[in-house]
Motif scaffolding. Structure first.
Motif, PDB file in Angstrom:
ATOM      1  N   GLN A  28       0.724  -1.435  -0.261  1.00 54.24           N
ATOM      2  CA  GLN A  28      -0.382   0.168   0.230  1.00 54.24           C
ATOM      3  C   GLN A  28       0.602   1.005  -0.076  1.00 54.24           C
ATOM      4  OE1 GLN A  28      -2.272  -0.807   3.217  1.00 54.24           O
ATOM      5  NE2 GLN A  28      -4.320  -1.466   1.525  1.00 54.24           N
ATOM      6  N   ALA A  29       2.238   1.019   0.692  1.00 56.50           N
ATOM      7  CA  ALA A  29       3.047   2.241   0.679  1.00 56.50           C
ATOM      8  C   ALA A  29       3.769   2.583  -0.797  1.00 56.50           C
ATOM      9  CB  ALA A  29       3.682   2.293   1.930  1.00 56.50           C
ATOM     10  N   ALA A  30       3.950   1.623  -1.045  1.00 61.20           N
ATOM     11  CA  ALA A  30       4.872   1.238  -2.853  1.00 61.20           C
ATOM     12  C   ALA A  30       3.586   2.223  -3.621  1.00 61.20           C
ATOM     13  CB  ALA A  30       4.885   0.433  -3.319  1.00 61.20           C
ATOM     14  N   GLU A  31       2.096   2.085  -3.529  1.00 62.35           N
ATOM     15  CA  GLU A  31       1.334   1.826  -4.876  1.00 62.35           C
ATOM     16  C   GLU A  31       0.825   3.198  -4.170  1.00 62.35           C
ATOM     17  OE1 GLU A  31      -2.590   0.570  -5.864  1.00 62.35           O
ATOM     18  OE2 GLU A  31      -2.832   1.487  -3.908  1.00 62.35           O
ATOM     19  N   ARG A  32       0.968   3.878  -2.918  1.00 61.63           N
ATOM     20  CA  ARG A  32       0.435   5.124  -2.990  1.00 61.63           C
ATOM     21  C   ARG A  32       2.536   6.154  -2.817  1.00 61.63           C
ATOM     22  NH1 ARG A  32      -0.503   3.342   2.862  1.00 61.63           N
ATOM     23  NH2 ARG A  32       1.519   4.261   3.416  1.00 61.63           N
ATOM     24  N   ALA A  33       2.981   5.732  -3.418  1.00 65.30           N
ATOM     25  CA  ALA A  33       4.162   6.991  -3.404  1.00 65.30           C
ATOM     26  C   ALA A  33       4.178   6.247  -5.231  1.00 65.30           C
ATOM     27  CB  ALA A  33       5.840   6.045  -3.043  1.00 65.30           C
ATOM     28  N   ALA A  37       5.223  -1.351  -9.500  1.00 66.20           N
ATOM     29  CA  ALA A  37       4.529  -2.875  -9.013  1.00 66.20           C
ATOM     30  C   ALA A  37       4.901  -3.534  -7.961  1.00 66.20           C
ATOM     31  CB  ALA A  37       5.114  -3.575 -10.545  1.00 66.20           C
ATOM     32  N   PHE A  38       3.997  -4.218  -7.167  1.00 60.38           N
ATOM     33  CA  PHE A  38       4.702  -4.595  -5.750  1.00 60.38           C
ATOM     34  C   PHE A  38       5.245  -5.999  -6.292  1.00 60.38           C
ATOM     35  CE2 PHE A  38       3.674  -7.231  -2.349  1.00 60.38           C
ATOM     36  CZ  PHE A  38       4.886  -7.093  -1.201  1.00 60.38           C
ATOM     37  N   PHE A  39       6.560  -6.594  -6.241  1.00 55.74           N
ATOM     38  CA  PHE A  39       6.530  -8.326  -5.673  1.00 55.74           C
ATOM     39  C   PHE A  39       6.900  -8.820  -4.992  1.00 55.74           C
ATOM     40  CE2 PHE A  39       5.545  -6.943 -10.839  1.00 55.74           C
ATOM     41  CZ  PHE A  39       6.563  -8.130 -11.217  1.00 55.74           C
ATOM     42  N   ARG A  40       7.021 -10.018  -4.858  1.00 58.54           N
ATOM     43  CA  ARG A  40       7.459 -11.072  -4.064  1.00 58.54           C
ATOM     44  C   ARG A  40       8.037 -12.031  -4.450  1.00 58.54           C
ATOM     45  NH1 ARG A  40       4.206 -13.760   0.359  1.00 58.54           N
ATOM     46  NH2 ARG A  40       6.453 -15.085  -0.571  1.00 58.54           N
ATOM     47  N   SER A  41       8.083 -12.700  -3.509  1.00 59.77           N
ATOM     48  CA  SER A  41       9.519 -14.008  -3.957  1.00 59.77           C
ATOM     49  C   SER A  41       8.955 -15.043  -3.838  1.00 59.77           C
ATOM     50  CB  SER A  41      11.124 -13.308  -2.751  1.00 59.77           C
ATOM     51  OG  SER A  41      10.939 -14.012  -1.363  1.00 59.77           O
ATOM     52  N   ASP A  42       8.874 -16.379  -4.316  1.00 64.54           N
ATOM     53  CA  ASP A  42       8.182 -17.623  -3.995  1.00 64.54           C
ATOM     54  C   ASP A  42       9.232 -18.708  -2.916  1.00 64.54           C
ATOM     55  OD1 ASP A  42       6.196 -18.686  -4.360  1.00 64.54           O
ATOM     56  OD2 ASP A  42       6.415 -19.654  -6.059  1.00 64.54           O
ATOM     57  N   HIS A  43       9.510 -17.827  -1.779  1.00 65.24           N
ATOM     58  CA  HIS A  43      10.348 -18.616  -1.118  1.00 65.24           C
ATOM     59  C   HIS A  43       9.228 -19.780  -0.392  1.00 65.24           C
ATOM     60  CE1 HIS A  43      13.877 -18.832  -3.530  1.00 65.24           C
ATOM     61  NE2 HIS A  43      13.713 -17.534  -3.721  1.00 65.24           N
ATOM     62  N   TYR A  44      10.021 -20.548   0.397  1.00 59.17           N
ATOM     63  CA  TYR A  44       9.073 -21.454   1.666  1.00 59.17           C
ATOM     64  C   TYR A  44      10.148 -21.738   3.113  1.00 59.17           C
ATOM     65  CZ  TYR A  44       5.434 -22.675  -0.946  1.00 59.17           C
ATOM     66  OH  TYR A  44       3.959 -22.587  -1.721  1.00 59.17           O
ATOM     67  N   LEU A  62      -0.772 -12.711  -2.516  1.00 61.03           N
ATOM     68  CA  LEU A  62      -0.955 -11.216  -3.806  1.00 61.03           C
ATOM     69  C   LEU A  62      -3.228 -11.389  -3.959  1.00 61.03           C
ATOM     70  CD1 LEU A  62       1.719 -12.304  -6.554  1.00 61.03           C
ATOM     71  CD2 LEU A  62       1.550 -10.729  -4.731  1.00 61.03           C
ATOM     72  N   ALA A  63      -3.464 -13.045  -4.023  1.00 60.80           N
ATOM     73  CA  ALA A  63      -4.987 -12.408  -4.235  1.00 60.80           C
ATOM     74  C   ALA A  63      -5.325 -11.059  -2.831  1.00 60.80           C
ATOM     75  CB  ALA A  63      -5.391 -13.952  -3.823  1.00 60.80           C
ATOM     76  N   GLY A  64      -4.566 -11.580  -1.815  1.00 59.39           N
ATOM     77  CA  GLY A  64      -5.282 -11.020  -0.552  1.00 59.39           C
ATOM     78  C   GLY A  64      -4.879  -9.272  -1.070  1.00 59.39           C
ATOM     79  N   ILE A  65      -4.162  -9.066  -1.122  1.00 65.27           N
ATOM     80  CA  ILE A  65      -3.261  -7.437  -1.553  1.00 65.27           C
ATOM     81  C   ILE A  65      -4.238  -7.732  -2.870  1.00 65.27           C
ATOM     82  CG2 ILE A  65      -1.133  -6.511  -2.629  1.00 65.27           C
ATOM     83  CD1 ILE A  65       0.412  -8.342  -0.524  1.00 65.27           C
ATOM     84  N   ALA A  66      -4.210  -7.620  -3.726  1.00 67.92           N
ATOM     85  CA  ALA A  66      -4.928  -7.711  -4.458  1.00 67.92           C
ATOM     86  C   ALA A  66      -6.260  -6.918  -4.360  1.00 67.92           C
ATOM     87  CB  ALA A  66      -5.406  -8.512  -5.862  1.00 67.92           C
ATOM     88  N   ARG A  67      -7.555  -7.626  -3.253  1.00 74.67           N
ATOM     89  CA  ARG A  67      -8.142  -7.041  -2.971  1.00 74.67           C
ATOM     90  C   ARG A  67      -7.945  -5.657  -1.632  1.00 74.67           C
ATOM     91  NH1 ARG A  67     -11.907  -8.325  -6.166  1.00 74.67           N
ATOM     92  NH2 ARG A  67     -13.132  -7.766  -5.037  1.00 74.67           N
ATOM     93  N   GLU A  68      -7.127  -4.884  -1.526  1.00 74.32           N
ATOM     94  CA  GLU A  68      -6.903  -4.214  -0.891  1.00 74.32           C
ATOM     95  C   GLU A  68      -5.243  -2.839  -1.782  1.00 74.32           C
ATOM     96  OE1 GLU A  68      -7.609  -3.700   2.566  1.00 74.32           O
ATOM     97  OE2 GLU A  68      -8.787  -5.814   2.944  1.00 74.32           O
ATOM     98  N   THR A  69      -5.056  -3.237  -3.022  1.00 76.00           N
ATOM     99  CA  THR A  69      -4.773  -1.873  -3.150  1.00 76.00           C
ATOM    100  C   THR A  69      -6.093  -1.901  -4.910  1.00 76.00           C
ATOM    101  OG1 THR A  69      -3.655  -3.586  -4.739  1.00 76.00           O
ATOM    102  CG2 THR A  69      -2.647  -2.768  -3.187  1.00 76.00           C
ATOM    103  N   SER A  70      -5.205  -1.103  -5.303  1.00 80.54           N
ATOM    104  CA  SER A  70      -6.138  -0.320  -6.569  1.00 80.54           C
ATOM    105  C   SER A  70      -6.137  -0.291  -7.628  1.00 80.54           C
ATOM    106  CB  SER A  70      -7.254   0.816  -6.606  1.00 80.54           C
ATOM    107  OG  SER A  70      -6.001   1.877  -6.116  1.00 80.54           O
ATOM    108  N   GLY A 101      -8.013  -6.685 -10.986  1.00 84.35           N
ATOM    109  CA  GLY A 101      -8.653  -5.816 -12.030  1.00 84.35           C
ATOM    110  C   GLY A 101      -8.049  -6.122 -13.042  1.00 84.35           C
ATOM    111  N   GLY A 102      -7.519  -7.721 -13.151  1.00 90.40           N
ATOM    112  CA  GLY A 102      -5.973  -7.602 -14.645  1.00 90.40           C
ATOM    113  C   GLY A 102      -4.677  -6.698 -13.844  1.00 90.40           C
ATOM    114  N   ARG A 103      -4.246  -6.799 -13.078  1.00 89.21           N
ATOM    115  CA  ARG A 103      -3.245  -6.181 -12.538  1.00 89.21           C
ATOM    116  C   ARG A 103      -1.850  -7.144 -12.498  1.00 89.21           C
ATOM    117  NH1 ARG A 103      -3.685  -4.049  -7.370  1.00 89.21           N
ATOM    118  NH2 ARG A 103      -5.752  -4.636  -7.131  1.00 89.21           N
TER     119      ARG A 103
END
Length: 313
Positions: A28-33, A37-44, A62-70, A101-103
């Motif tokens: 959300q901070a990256a979006e405001r600024a 894009a906001f990316f993350r690694s895929d590691h366990y 990313l599914a959760g973040i998708a609903r909390e960003t625009s 929404g296609g992001r």
């Protein structure tokens, strides 16, 4: 000087120790600024740390973040093909694309970290087989997404045979989300990028190595009859920016790195130094730079880059 076409993206490594709430706050901070894009690694599994509170799943996050960003784009650098069957992965990514929404930008790689596979009971085949599975995964995922609605998709594969799939759901982006392929492999990586990708990324590489790898991808594109300029070229570098030497040193210390090493191998120093180094990567053809943000509590770090680096690009 950097060209006006360089886009800065935020790249996180949550396996090193981050909750969903930590990631959401950064996204959300990256979006405001105004980051692209906001990316993350895929590691366990964490590397050289305890990783508390433990790993988070890339696509659930990313599914959760998708609903909390625009507006900010969301993606992985990169999803490991060893973690998920391509059919269910195509469903998951298409769903997150719809939820956003296609992001979505979809990064996919062969997987490399053997210890995390052992830690969570995931098979870890040889490098050659991992690349074979990556290539077949790309064929299946793109085939499912690009099959016209109302038609079925079949794939006579060695690892992932598909028979009469309805090829649903479709992503919002048509015919599919942008695909990112990256790495330093000299033959198969460029070939796969040229065949399937919209973006090629080489992470944590020197200017010379970046130049050489971009050249291999361009050569592979020309050989395959694809316009090399139809690919977006990008890099990823660890971020350590400060207005003063003291601030730079403090941020380096938090992530356990030395300032001279970060200046050499990362994107470190004053805002002016960052602009200069981004410009040098831009001269090689880099159109995007992924800023590896290792201290996810330091929102001021993002805001400094947004206010004093982005306007100069």
């Amino acid at each position: 000087m950097a060209t006006p076409t360089v886009e800065l993206r935020v790249f996180t490594e949550p396996q090193q120790g981050a909750s969903y709430d930590d990631l959401l706050r950064v996204a959300q901070a990256a979006e405001r600024a105004g980051f692209g894009a906001f990316f993350r690694s895929d590691h366990y599994l964490a590397m050289n740390s305890d990783g508390l509170p433990g790993p988070t799943d890339a696509w659930i996050t990313l599914a959760g973040i998708a609903r909390e960003t625009s507006t900010i784009r969301l993606g992985t650098l990169v999803t490991s093909a060893t973690f998920r069957y391509p059919g269910p992965l195509a469903i998951s990514v298409a769903q997150v694309d719809a939820m956003s929404g296609g992001r979505v930008d979809f990064g996919l790689g062969a997987g490399w970290f053997e210890e995390e596979h052992k830690a969570y009971g995931i098979p870890f085949p040889s490098l050659g087989e991992r690349f074979d599975k990556l290539e077949e995964s790309l064929a299946v995922i793109t085939g499912l997404w690009e099959t016209p609605s109302g038609e079925t998709f079949s794939h006579d594969g060695k690892y992932y045979p598909i028979v009469d799939s309805p090829a649903l759901p479709k992503p919002v982006q048509s015919p599919r989300p942008p695909i990112l392929i990256g790495g330093g492999g000299k033959k198969r990586t460029p070939a796969l990028a040229v065949k399937y990708a919209d973006e090629f990324n080489i992470p944590f590489a020197s200017l010379a190595d970046t130049d050489a790898q971009f050249g291999r991808v361009r050569d592979a594109a020309s050989t395959a009859g694809r316009d090399p300029s139809s690919l977006i070229y990008s890099t990823a570098l660890v971020l350590c920016c400060g207005r003063t030497e003291e601030e730079i040193a403090r941020r380096a210390g938090v992530i356990g790195r030395e300032v001279p090493e970060l200046r050499e191998n990362g994107l470190a120093g004053s805002p002016a130094e960052l602009v200069d180094k981004i410009g040098r990567y831009s001269e090689l053809g880099a159109e995007r730079v992924y800023l590896q943000m290792l201290d996810l509590s330091d929102i001021d770090h993002l805001e400094l880059v947004a206010s004093e680096v982005i306007p100069q690009l």
